[in-house]
Design an enzyme around this catalytic site. Structure first.
Site, PDB file in Angstrom:
ATOM      1  N   LYS A 252       0.842  -1.204   0.000  1.00 40.72           N
ATOM      2  CA  LYS A 252       0.000   0.000   0.000  1.00 40.72           C
ATOM      3  C   LYS A 252       0.876   1.253   0.000  1.00 40.72           C
ATOM      4  CE  LYS A 252      -3.795  -2.546   1.894  1.00 40.72           C
ATOM      5  NZ  LYS A 252      -4.550  -3.048   3.039  1.00 40.72           N
TER       6      LYS A 252
ATOM      7  N   ASP B 162     -11.482   1.945   3.199  1.00 42.70           N
ATOM      8  CA  ASP B 162     -11.682   0.503   3.007  1.00 42.70           C
ATOM      9  C   ASP B 162     -13.156   0.175   2.734  1.00 42.70           C
ATOM     10  OD1 ASP B 162      -9.467  -1.147   2.910  1.00 42.70           O
ATOM     11  OD2 ASP B 162      -9.225  -1.244   5.096  1.00 42.70           O
TER      12      ASP B 162
ATOM     13  N   GLN C 120      -5.143  -2.086   9.152  1.00 36.10           N
ATOM     14  CA  GLN C 120      -4.900  -3.373   8.493  1.00 36.10           C
ATOM     15  C   GLN C 120      -5.484  -4.507   9.335  1.00 36.10           C
ATOM     16  OE1 GLN C 120      -3.373  -3.771   5.379  1.00 36.10           O
ATOM     17  NE2 GLN C 120      -4.126  -5.866   5.651  1.00 36.10           N
TER      18      GLN C 120
END
Ligand code: NDP
Length: 282
Positions: free
Chosen positions: A52, A119, A96
């Site tokens: 990322k 997300d 995460q």
């Protein structure tokens, strides 16, 4: 011969488009920043976080990494999220997953401001998708819609079968296909006659997490197959939920593993970051 849907190429195109857009925004003095929080040192998560960061650097998005130790308390994590929610310089926040067992994953997801939920996991984002309002969409299913559209595969009016009903893949996938006017069926572990249902599909999306589960008996002649699964087979080679070699001669188009759905997830995350910045500034 089946079209091999090239996720590597399509994701690279999207990243290049975003890079150009970000450069233009920079010229207007607008910078974009993504905060990435990792708790603990799960090796797979470390790789995802690194990828990322690399994508951010390529596109011109600033990434701020927060590597917290495994023993971080839930309160400490929530306090960091609160601080980032209030920081006008930060446009996107990503925790995460998975996080350690002593934390409540849903509580942590809900703590992220929906405005920065790149997300697309916050209940408000999920609700917005269901009722057709603007909001962030989970990156993997959003990437699959891009794969279909950019390969010229029509969704409207097609029989779409999604196998898997997780919150991050199956359910948002079904909602997105519905939004694109597909006729959608969602299957799961309790579905009866799975083979028969899958054989109805013009577009079959497999997301069950079982290596090479779907062979040619699940696939209609001329179908489009999107394989979300990622596994290592008995020879340590990457493979999907679909037995690629067994179905490839029967289908109209198929995503390979690797190089299909996988690369799209980060590209769509980057897209959500740019969108977050545009929405915040407007
Ligand atoms: P989950 O484990 O959360 O969900 C799996 C789903 O599959 C469940 O809904 C389950 O049904 C269903 N299922 C399991 N076995 C069967 C079966 N035999 N027949 C029918 N349905 C079944 O998985 P995820 O959605 O998180 O991920 C799915 C796969 O996609 C994994 O391989 C994962 O690694 C991969 N993945 C890939 C990504 C990418 O970027 N390419 C991103 C995210 C995931 P039930 O609900 O009844 O238990």
């Amino acid at each position: 011969m089946a079209i091999r849907i090239d996720g590597k190429k399509i994701s690279a195109d999207i990243k290049d488009e975003l890079k150009a857009q970000v450069a233009q925004l920079k010229e207007q003095g607008r910078d974009i920043c993504l905060a990435v929080i990792q708790v603990g040192d799960d090796p797979a998560s470390t790789v995802y976080v690194r990828n990322k960061k690399t994508a951010c650097a390529y596109i011109g998005i600033e990434s701020r990494a927060f590597a917290l130790p495994e023993e971080t308390t839930e309160e400490e994590l929530l306090a960091l999220i609160d601080q980032l929610n209030k920081d006008d310089h930060v446009h996107g926040i990503l925790v995460q997953l998975p996080i350690p067992d002593h934390m409540d994953e849903q509580k942590v997801i809900r703590a992220i401001s929906p405005k920065k939920d790149v997300d697309g996991f916050h209940p408000q984002s999920v609700g917005a998708l269901s009722i057709g309002e603007p909001g962030f969409v989970s990156c993997t299913p959003a990437g699959i819609i891009q794969l279909l559209k950019r390969t010229g595969i029509e969704i409207e009016g097609q029989e779409c079968v999604v196998v898997g009903r997780s919150n991050i893949v199956g359910k948002p996938m079904a909602m997105l296909l519905l939004r694109e006017n597909g006729t959608v069926t969602v299957c799961h572990s309790r579905t009866r006659n799975l083979e028969e249902v899958c054989r109805r599909a013009d577009i079959l999306v497999t997301a069950i997490g079982k290596p090479k589960f779907f062979d040619d008996t699940y696939v209609k002649e001329g179908a489009v197959v999107i394989d979300v699964g990622i596994h290592r087979d008995e020879n340590n080679k990457l493979c999907g939920d679909v037995d690629y070699d067994k179905v490839v001669d029967k289908v109209r188009a198929i995503t390979p593993v690797p190089g299909g759905v996988g690369p799209m997830t980060i590209a769509m995350l980057m897209n959500n970051c740019v969108e977050a910045a545009l929405r915040m500034d407007s």
